[in-house]
Design an enzyme around this catalytic site. Sequence first.
Site, PDB file in Angstrom:
ATOM      1  N   GLY A   5       0.828  -1.187   0.000  1.00 15.78           N
ATOM      2  CA  GLY A   5       0.000   0.000   0.000  1.00 15.78           C
ATOM      3  C   GLY A   5       0.869   1.245   0.000  1.00 15.78           C
ATOM      4  O   GLY A   5       1.992   1.230   0.518  1.00 15.78           O
ATOM      5  N   HIS A  56      -3.077   7.728   6.493  1.00 14.22           N
ATOM      6  CA  HIS A  56      -2.075   8.660   5.964  1.00 14.22           C
ATOM      7  C   HIS A  56      -2.724   9.910   5.376  1.00 14.22           C
ATOM      8  O   HIS A  56      -2.112  10.985   5.370  1.00 14.22           O
ATOM      9  CB  HIS A  56      -1.236   7.977   4.877  1.00 14.22           C
ATOM     10  CG  HIS A  56      -0.091   7.182   5.413  1.00 14.22           C
ATOM     11  ND1 HIS A  56       0.893   7.720   6.211  1.00 14.22           N
ATOM     12  CD2 HIS A  56       0.234   5.873   5.251  1.00 14.22           C
ATOM     13  CE1 HIS A  56       1.779   6.785   6.516  1.00 14.22           C
ATOM     14  NE2 HIS A  56       1.395   5.659   5.955  1.00 14.22           N
ATOM     15  N   CYS A  82       5.752   0.492   7.821  1.00 15.20           N
ATOM     16  CA  CYS A  82       5.414   1.650   6.998  1.00 15.20           C
ATOM     17  C   CYS A  82       6.648   2.100   6.243  1.00 15.20           C
ATOM     18  O   CYS A  82       7.734   2.221   6.822  1.00 15.20           O
ATOM     19  CB  CYS A  82       4.888   2.775   7.885  1.00 15.20           C
ATOM     20  SG  CYS A  82       4.385   4.258   6.992  1.00 15.20           S
ATOM     21  N   LEU A  83       6.491   2.360   4.962  1.00 11.16           N
ATOM     22  CA  LEU A  83       7.607   2.817   4.147  1.00 11.16           C
ATOM     23  C   LEU A  83       8.124   4.174   4.595  1.00 11.16           C
ATOM     24  O   LEU A  83       9.272   4.525   4.318  1.00 11.16           O
ATOM     25  CB  LEU A  83       7.194   2.885   2.680  1.00 11.16           C
ATOM     26  CG  LEU A  83       6.852   1.549   2.020  1.00 11.16           C
ATOM     27  CD1 LEU A  83       6.317   1.776   0.616  1.00 11.16           C
ATOM     28  CD2 LEU A  83       8.055   0.623   1.996  1.00 11.16           C
TER      29      LEU A  83
END
Length: 208
Positions: free
Chosen positions: A89, A178, A132-133
């Site tokens: 995602g 986000h 999470c990136l």
Amino acid sequence: SCITGATNTHRVTERQPPRDHPARIAPMPPLAKGFFARISPSMALLKIARMGHPVLLGTAAPVARPDAPELRRLVADMRETLADAGGIGLAAPQVHQPIRLFLWRDGEAVRALFNPVIEPLGEDRALAWEGCLSIPGLRGLVERPARVRWSGLDEEGAPVAGEAEGIAARVLQHENDHLDGVFYLSRMPDLGRLGFTEELARAMESHA
């Protein structure tokens, strides 16, 4: 930006891990590391914003024309970036675009959802690992509603809707957060379950 190792994003059945026995929680997949560089005139890997950047802290703006040419290009570049990073995602604010858009992996496809609305279904909640990136190298146990109803616009501007559970529901909620400047850290019931990926993996192996 969510990384959980899921492959099916619609009807995934997942077991809720016990809160008091981390050794029985399923092993975490490694957090993939991406790189960001233009690779051709028509395709780009976008730079991913990290926690602390202002673009990740605000409320993203609704999109009037999802099928606008510049947004088609953005979606294509986000697909390439997501594939390179190894996630499932990616939200637009993570690539420095404060608009209400995210992508998520649906089996072999990567779908785009503009102006999403995510609503919990039922009272069941589930606890699972998330990464999470925008927070590379860390994982945490996050509690979320187990089933959700989702709706919004696809990349052609057409209304779409559906229901999701398990990993699919988790990814949709993570990416939607986000768009409102929310990180998974604020959803954790116990920050003692936050740690570096490698350290958590070693701890689980030692309890196996």
